[in-house]
Design a protein around this motif. Structure first.
Motif, short mmCIF file in Angstrom:
data_model
loop_
_atom_site.label_atom_id
_atom_site.label_comp_id
_atom_site.label_asym_id
_atom_site.label_seq_id
_atom_site.Cartn_x
_atom_site.Cartn_y
_atom_site.Cartn_z
N PHE A 91 0.83 -1.20 0.00
CA PHE A 91 0.00 0.00 0.00
C PHE A 91 0.87 1.26 0.00
N PHE A 92 1.97 1.23 0.75
CA PHE A 92 2.86 2.40 0.80
C PHE A 92 3.41 2.72 -0.58
N PHE A 93 3.91 1.70 -1.27
CA PHE A 93 4.49 1.94 -2.59
C PHE A 93 3.44 2.34 -3.61
N LEU A 94 2.18 1.95 -3.36
CA LEU A 94 1.10 2.34 -4.25
C LEU A 94 0.58 3.74 -3.93
N GLY A 95 1.10 4.34 -2.85
CA GLY A 95 0.69 5.69 -2.49
C GLY A 95 -0.53 5.75 -1.59
N ASP A 96 -1.02 4.59 -1.12
CA ASP A 96 -2.14 4.56 -0.18
C ASP A 96 -1.56 4.45 1.23
N PHE A 97 -1.14 5.60 1.77
CA PHE A 97 -0.38 5.60 3.01
C PHE A 97 -1.25 5.26 4.23
N GLN A 98 -2.51 5.64 4.20
CA GLN A 98 -3.38 5.35 5.34
C GLN A 98 -3.59 3.84 5.48
N ALA A 129 5.78 1.78 9.88
CA ALA A 129 4.70 2.64 10.37
C ALA A 129 5.18 4.08 10.53
N GLY A 130 6.41 4.25 11.00
CA GLY A 130 6.96 5.60 11.14
C GLY A 130 7.02 6.33 9.82
N ASN A 131 7.40 5.62 8.75
CA ASN A 131 7.43 6.24 7.43
C ASN A 131 6.04 6.66 6.98
N CYS A 132 5.04 5.83 7.30
CA CYS A 132 3.66 6.18 6.93
C CYS A 132 3.19 7.43 7.69
N TYR A 133 3.46 7.48 8.99
CA TYR A 133 3.09 8.67 9.75
C TYR A 133 3.70 9.92 9.12
N ARG A 134 4.93 9.81 8.68
CA ARG A 134 5.63 10.98 8.13
C ARG A 134 4.95 11.47 6.85
N VAL A 135 4.72 10.57 5.89
CA VAL A 135 4.15 11.02 4.62
C VAL A 135 2.69 11.43 4.77
N LEU A 136 2.04 10.97 5.83
CA LEU A 136 0.67 11.41 6.11
C LEU A 136 0.63 12.77 6.80
N GLY A 137 1.81 13.31 7.10
CA GLY A 137 1.87 14.62 7.75
C GLY A 137 1.67 14.55 9.25
N ARG A 138 1.66 13.35 9.82
CA ARG A 138 1.51 13.20 11.27
C ARG A 138 2.92 13.17 11.88
N PRO A 144 1.29 9.97 -5.25
CA PRO A 144 1.84 11.22 -4.68
C PRO A 144 3.11 11.70 -5.38
N ASP A 145 3.96 10.80 -5.83
CA ASP A 145 5.17 11.22 -6.54
C ASP A 145 4.82 11.87 -7.88
N THR A 146 3.83 11.32 -8.58
CA THR A 146 3.38 11.92 -9.84
C THR A 146 2.81 13.31 -9.59
N LEU A 147 2.02 13.44 -8.53
CA LEU A 147 1.45 14.74 -8.19
C LEU A 147 2.54 15.74 -7.83
N SER A 148 3.60 15.27 -7.20
CA SER A 148 4.73 16.15 -6.89
C SER A 148 5.37 16.68 -8.17
N SER A 149 5.51 15.80 -9.17
CA SER A 149 6.06 16.25 -10.46
C SER A 149 5.16 17.28 -11.13
N MET A 150 3.86 17.09 -11.04
CA MET A 150 2.93 18.06 -11.62
C MET A 150 3.10 19.42 -10.96
N ARG A 175 -6.51 16.34 -2.43
CA ARG A 175 -7.53 16.43 -1.38
C ARG A 175 -8.23 15.08 -1.19
N VAL A 176 -8.43 14.36 -2.28
CA VAL A 176 -9.05 13.03 -2.19
C VAL A 176 -8.04 12.00 -1.71
N LYS A 177 -6.84 12.08 -2.25
CA LYS A 177 -5.83 11.04 -2.00
C LYS A 177 -5.16 11.18 -0.64
#
Length: 520
Positions: free
Chosen positions: A128-135, A166-175, A325-331, A359-361
């Motif tokens: 899920f992390f690599f797919l960008g679904d961090f939650q 889990a720590g990496n997930c918290y980070r990319v989720l902004g927590r 999220p990486d694609t969105l960062s490039s945009m 906002r959705v992702k």
């Protein structure tokens, strides 16, 4: 020989799964319980115990592995069957959908094999992390951590791996506070259990440094990144993927600190190595392209930046998908290039698209989403939608102040943009008050020579000029121009703006020759 001693030692050995440790500990227990057996007999018996434990552990591992493979085959791969046929979701089902469809079944499929469930959940979390679904990734990692801690112990390597993920997930989720707390705990446990130079320990060290950077604590981030690079090179070698990751993160820290020549040199070095070691379309290679492009843009090398960012975005769309999220960062990075090139309408369209997906992702208060809100407000301002820009900047600043803090670099960047809105709308006193606060915070947080600090110096000089406080405007303009030339060079757009502001001030003070010389 009391049976309780053998039982305790065997239990300890199974938990630690080490034949050498097992033999040593069992031998010690046997020696403690007898005074007549010979060393040869003791060693033979200890070896037999160790062999039996290792065999039992291997059998357990094999059974767990088979259960996981069976689950994947019957509950995940089956999703590709025709819809409603034995768990099928249709031939065009995505991997993410297949994984999510299997989640409700994980908790009931391993009633007697909790470790098999834990390993599956950890694998799902990584996917899920690599797919960008961090939650979803965080939920699986935390569930795996709970199971491993219960059945293996709080400092077992598997428990620590789940904590790291889990720590990496918290980070990319902004927590970020939660990420920082968990990563500190994981690092301490890994150092104690695995040693300071183990590859897992070094991975957590690097992740912790990244979280400090996200929190705007660049001094601490730099210290840990330098340590991680040094240890990775010594332990893994200079071309190892983890070493290259540490080097890239160090380069990004240099960029955040405004040390652009060092950042560019290290980004270029790691990008060349990653293209060879990982391949031209590996996600880490693409991330390297993106961050190097950001440096080029800051240095005014806009065309080079746009080419690099466009290549990165196209490869990310093909490799990761259009809403990763990486694609969105490039945009976002491409839109910034469009702005610098005066392609305002294209920048606006791309920013609106990016923000809607984020906002959705990611959610409305994710740091990446907030950054996109700030960027979209910039587009509104450039296109003359001044009230829209002001409203969105004020909204973004309130969210960032609450989420990240008043002195976070992202918050400070939005404060700088809000100053521009106030100036443009004639609200100069508000602009001046905010500019003075922002400049003080940026000097303390980023340093007096950081490019964001220099931009606020220009804004403050403009405020003084508008309010006819010309000597104050001239004083800060002279300092600003000198720093701009030293940091960004004489031809950078921000340097040229500093020249314009100072020339206008000199002219209004009656120093026409000085003003003419500057304009020439």
């Amino acid at each position: 020989r009391p049976p309780s001693a053998i039982y305790k030692v065997t239990k300890f050995a199974r938990r630690n799964r080490g034949a050498v440790i097992t033999a040593t500990v069992v031998t010690a227990a046997l020696v403690a319980g007898t005074g007549v057996a010979t060393w040869q007999a003791l060693r033979a018996r200890a070896a037999a115990v160790a062999e039996r434990i290792a065999k039992e552990d291997a059998q357990t591992r094999a059974a767990e592995t088979q259960e996981v493979l069976t689950f994947v085959e019957k509950k995940i791969f089956s999703a590709a069957r025709p819809k409603d046929q034995e768990g099928g979701l249709g031939y065009d089902v995505t991997l993410a959908d297949a994984l999510k469809s299997a989640l409700p079944l994980v908790g009931t499929s391993f009633p007697n094999q909790p470790l098999a469930e834990a390993r599956l959940r950890m694998t799902l979390g990584q996917s899920f992390f690599f797919l960008g679904d961090f939650q979803s990734g965080l939920q699986q990692d935390e569930a795996a951590r709970t199971l491993f801690a219960r059945y293996r112990g709080a400092d077992d390597p598997d428990t620590l791996t789940a904590m790291h993920l889990a720590g990496n997930c918290y980070r990319v989720l902004g927590r970020l506070p939660e990420a920082l707390k968990l990563q500190k705990e994981t690092l301490a446990l890994r150092q104690a259990r695995l040693g300071p130079n183990h590859s897992d320990t070094l991975a957590t060290l690097d992740s912790l440094a990244n979280t400090y950077g996200d929190l705007g604590q660049y001094t601490e981030e730099l210290k840990l990144h330098l340590e991680a690079v040094e240890r990775d090179k010594a332990t893994l070698g200079p071309q190892h993927p983890e070493t290259l990751k540490s080097m890239h993160n160090l380069a990004d820290c240099y960029r955040e600190l405004g040390r652009l020549p060092e950042a560019v040199q290290l980004f270029q070095e790691t990008l060349a190595a990653r293209r060879v070691v990982l391949g031209p379309d590996h996600p880490d290679t693409l991330r390297n392209m993106s961050t190097l492009g950001m440096c080029y843009l800051t240095l005014g090398r806009t065309e080079e930046s746009l080419r690099l960012q466009t290549d990165a975005m196209n490869l990310r769309k093909a490799k990761l998908g259009p809403d990763h999220p990486d694609t969105l960062s490039s945009m976002t990075d491409i839109a910034n290039c469009y702005d610098r090139l005066g392609r305002r309408a294209e920048a606006l369209k791309l920013r609106e698209e990016t923000l809607a997906i984020q906002r959705v992702k990611l959610g409305n208060d994710n740091p990446m989403t907030l950054r996109s809100m700030s960027n979209l407000a910039n587009s509104y301002g450039f296109l003359g939608r001044l009230n829209d820009a002001l409203k969105l900047r004020e909204e973004t600043l309130a969210l960032q102040s609450a989420k990240l803090g008043r002195d976070h670099p992202d918050t400070l960047l939005t404060m700088g943009n809000l100053i521009s809105s106030y100036i443009t709308l004639g609200r100069t006193q508000e602009a001046l008050k905010l500019a003075e606060e922002t400049l003080a915070l940026k000097k303390a947080k980023l340093g007096p020579d950081h490019f964001d600090t220099l931009g606020t110096m220009n804004s403050l000089a403009m405020c003084y000029g508008i309010l006819n406080r010309l000597e104050e405007s001239r004083k800060i303009s002279v300092e600003s121009l000198a720093r701009h030339k030293a940091v960004l060079g004489p031809d950078h757009p921000e340097t040229l703006l500093a020249i314009t502001i100072l020339a206008e001030t000199e002219s209004r003070l009656g120093r026409l020759d000085d003003a003419l010389k500057l304009r020439e």
